[in-house]
Design an enzyme around this catalytic site. Structure first.
Site, short mmCIF file in Angstrom:
data_model
loop_
_atom_site.label_atom_id
_atom_site.label_comp_id
_atom_site.label_asym_id
_atom_site.label_seq_id
_atom_site.Cartn_x
_atom_site.Cartn_y
_atom_site.Cartn_z
CD GLU A 148 -10.18 21.23 14.25
OE1 GLU A 148 -9.42 20.26 14.21
OE2 GLU A 148 -11.41 21.15 14.02
CG HIS A 186 7.17 18.30 48.50
ND1 HIS A 186 6.63 19.24 47.65
CD2 HIS A 186 8.39 18.76 48.89
CE1 HIS A 186 7.49 20.24 47.55
NE2 HIS A 186 8.56 19.98 48.29
N GLY A 204 -7.28 17.28 16.05
CA GLY A 204 -7.68 16.36 17.12
C GLY A 204 -6.41 15.81 17.76
N GLY A 260 -6.38 18.98 10.61
CA GLY A 260 -7.12 18.32 11.69
C GLY A 260 -6.33 18.42 12.99
N GLY A 294 -9.72 12.19 11.12
CA GLY A 294 -10.58 11.20 11.76
C GLY A 294 -10.46 9.82 11.15
NE ARG A 295 -7.96 5.43 12.55
CZ ARG A 295 -6.92 4.93 11.86
NH1 ARG A 295 -6.03 5.73 11.30
NH2 ARG A 295 -6.76 3.63 11.73
C1 FAD Z 1 -1.81 7.78 14.71
C2 FAD Z 1 -2.61 7.16 15.81
C3 FAD Z 1 -2.19 7.32 17.11
C4 FAD Z 1 -2.90 6.73 18.14
N1 FAD Z 1 -2.45 6.91 19.40
C5 FAD Z 1 -3.14 6.34 20.41
C6 FAD Z 1 -2.68 6.49 21.74
O1 FAD Z 1 -1.68 7.14 22.01
N2 FAD Z 1 -3.38 5.87 22.73
C7 FAD Z 1 -4.51 5.16 22.46
O2 FAD Z 1 -5.10 4.62 23.40
N3 FAD Z 1 -4.96 5.00 21.22
C8 FAD Z 1 -4.31 5.58 20.19
N4 FAD Z 1 -4.77 5.42 18.91
C9 FAD Z 1 -6.01 4.66 18.68
C10 FAD Z 1 -5.74 3.17 18.72
O3 FAD Z 1 -4.70 2.85 17.83
C11 FAD Z 1 -7.02 2.45 18.31
O4 FAD Z 1 -8.10 2.88 19.11
C12 FAD Z 1 -6.90 0.95 18.49
O5 FAD Z 1 -5.83 0.46 17.72
C13 FAD Z 1 -8.20 0.30 18.09
O6 FAD Z 1 -8.07 -1.07 18.16
P1 FAD Z 1 -8.90 -1.97 17.16
O7 FAD Z 1 -8.67 -3.36 17.61
O8 FAD Z 1 -10.26 -1.45 17.03
O9 FAD Z 1 -8.26 -1.69 15.74
P2 FAD Z 1 -6.85 -2.06 15.15
O10 FAD Z 1 -5.77 -1.88 16.15
O11 FAD Z 1 -6.77 -1.30 13.86
O12 FAD Z 1 -6.94 -3.61 14.82
C14 FAD Z 1 -7.85 -4.12 13.89
C15 FAD Z 1 -7.20 -5.31 13.25
O13 FAD Z 1 -8.17 -6.03 12.54
C16 FAD Z 1 -7.61 -6.46 11.31
N5 FAD Z 1 -8.72 -6.69 10.38
C17 FAD Z 1 -9.55 -5.78 9.80
N6 FAD Z 1 -10.46 -6.40 9.03
C18 FAD Z 1 -10.22 -7.73 9.12
C19 FAD Z 1 -10.82 -8.87 8.56
N7 FAD Z 1 -11.86 -8.79 7.74
N8 FAD Z 1 -10.31 -10.10 8.88
C20 FAD Z 1 -9.25 -10.21 9.72
N9 FAD Z 1 -8.63 -9.15 10.28
C21 FAD Z 1 -9.12 -7.92 9.98
C22 FAD Z 1 -6.70 -5.30 10.92
O14 FAD Z 1 -5.74 -5.73 9.99
C23 FAD Z 1 -6.11 -4.93 12.26
O15 FAD Z 1 -4.96 -5.65 12.55
C24 FAD Z 1 -4.07 6.00 17.86
C25 FAD Z 1 -4.50 5.83 16.55
C26 FAD Z 1 -3.78 6.41 15.52
C27 FAD Z 1 -4.25 6.24 14.11
#
Ligand code: FAD
Length: 417
Positions: free
Chosen positions: A153, A396, A132, A130, A223-224
């Site tokens: 990819e 600059h 991405g 992948g 992907g996620r």
């Molecule tokens: C390897 C990697 C690198 C990344 N790099 C970047 C980057 O450089 N820049 C960028 O902007 N984004 C990056 N991202 C994406 C970014 O991490 C996510 O978009 C962001 O964390 C999303 O936030 P979220 O709140 O949706 O999810 P999360 O940060 O995953 O938070 C969700 C939370 O909800 C909790 N949860 C889930 N279900 C329940 C439940 N039923 N009850 C209570 N709690 C629960 C989980 O435990 C978690 O703590 C990256 C992602 C990955 C995987």
């Protein structure tokens, strides 16, 4: 550079006639920074008098959440429960790694980003599946740390959602550095063999010759998947479409009073976009503003070497939408600061509406471009034209001059290059 080298050991680099890495030190520093950021956020939450409850939540109708509380020591599923009720709910359960059918991560030979961002040792070789943002970031990092990297990819380009010129430039750069890149790659995930040494499987470009690849590890970066399961959505009118919670542009779901944001709703699945979606949801539910999310004005940053950053429409999206556009490009090789810092690959590219000159997209690949993209984000939110960016004075010698020049290049008015 010399001053930084004197602190090299802090960063896990052991100097000597042949400098080497102390990856355990690097991992330790990583964990320490994560811990610091985490406790900063905890402090922010408590300073703002937000109650933080550790446990697993599940909707119980549209105005209630049943929480299965964690124990004092963090153990999950203690059976102790708490019922919370509220006028409004914001769902933000995030996402998890989505592997390929038949490819089951075991944390040792088949790994995910969750594994590699917590490990303290490096493999000797890795296949990243992948290309991405996440796959390319790890491919780039591992190669820089001396790991033999193969990047596969399925589509015909790396970072396939980026502007095609950027994809080509990144692939060229990776290949030049010695990362093995295979686009249009085809293999059967269920036929990946686990061996004592790692993994081995047959792969080849679509319609091309196949070969056997062996590596210590295979990193799945395909992907996620949004965490829509097990959170009680069925007790509400919230709709799920294409595996994500369906929202309108105000982050509202089909259930009045219930909002959803971030990875759970698909979109760009980036942290700063998640935060922005949060502002939009809270602004709307609190009745303070009737703001709508605009994904075309959200910046995207990819931490490869060279870095990639972009905002707005790519050239291919303009073509798909039938927009008549002009474009300007400026190479970092013609930028003094890029030459000074010894990172002169890449370019800045600006795409503008041919009739209004409004900026439609900015695409950067090169040094520190994940910082430079902020200028493009502000410009787009102020509805600037290429003339306004190009005629603003850029100091600059700075890398920012490349963006000014690319904006001028839209009308062939660039000064250098
Ligand atoms: C390897 C990697 C690198 C990344 N790099 C970047 C980057 O450089 N820049 C960028 O902007 N984004 C990056 N991202 C994406 C970014 O991490 C996510 O978009 C962001 O964390 C999303 O936030 P979220 O709140 O949706 O999810 P999360 O940060 O995953 O938070 C969700 C939370 O909800 C909790 N949860 C889930 N279900 C329940 C439940 N039923 N009850 C209570 N709690 C629960 C989980 O435990 C978690 O703590 C990256 C992602 C990955 C995987």
């Amino acid at each position: 550079m010399f001053a930084r080298l004197q602190k090299a050991d802090e960063f896990g680099i052991v100097l000597g006639s042949a400098p080497r890495l102390d990856y355990a030190r690097i991992a330790g520093r990583r964990d320490e920074i994560v811990r610091r950021m985490w406790s900063g956020l905890e402090g922010l939450v408590s300073r703002n008098k937000v109650e933080f409850i550790e446990g697993r939540g599940r909707l119980d109708g549209p105005r209630a959440v049943r929480v299965d509380l964690n124990g004092e020591d963090g153990t999950r599923g203690t059976g102790r429960e708490r019922l919370l009720t509220a006028d409004h709910l914001v769902l933000a359960t995030g996402s998890r790694v989505r592997s390929l059918p038949g490819l089951v991560p075991d944390g040792r030979r088949i790994v995910t980003s969750d594994d590699v961002t917590t490990k303290a040792e490096l493999p000797r070789s890795i296949v990243v599946v992948g290309a991405g943002a996440v796959g390319c970031e790890f491919a780039s990092m591992y190669h820089d740390l001396g790991v033999a990297v193969t990047l596969l990819e399925y589509l015909s380009a790396v970072v396939p959602l980026e502007d095609r010129d950027v994809s080509r430039e990144l692939e060229r750069s990776f290949t030049r550095r010695g990362i093995r890149v295979m686009t249009s790659a085809r293999f059967d995930p269920a036929a990946v063999r686990l061996t004592d040494e790692g993994v081995s499987f047959e792969v080849g470009p679509a319609g091309g010759a196949r070969e056997v690849i062996r590596a210590d590890q295979l990193l799945v970066a395909t992907g996620r998947a949004a965490n829509v399961e097990g959170i009680g959505l069925e007790t509400t009118r919230v709709e799920v479409e294409g595996g994500v919670v369906k929202v309108d542009r105000r982050m509202g779901t089909a259930e009045p009073g219930v909002y959803a944001i971030s990875d759970l709703v698909g979109g760009l699945q980036l942290a700063h976009v998640a935060a922005h979606e949060g502002f939009v949801a809270v602004g709307n539910l609190a009745g303070q503003m009737a703001e709508e999310i605009d994904y075309d004005s959200q910046p995207r940053a990819t931490f490869t070497r060279p870095q990639v950053a972009s905002i707005g429409l790519t050239e291919q999206q303009c073509e798909e939408r039938g927009i008549t556009f002009r474009k300007g490009r400026f190479p970092f090789a013609a930028n003094g600061k890029a030459v000074i810092v010894g990172e002169a690959e890449g370019f800045a590219k600006v795409i503008a509406d041919a009739s209004t000159d409004a900026i439609l997209g900015v695409h950067l690949i090169g040094p520190a471009v994940t910082e430079l993209i902020a200028e493009a984000a502000v410009s787009m939110s102020l509805e600037a034209t290429t003339h306004e960016i190009g005629e603003s004075t850029h100091p600059h010698p700075t890398l920012s001059e490349a963006l000014g020049e690319a904006a001028l290049a839209v009308h062939a008015r660039q000064i250098n290059g």
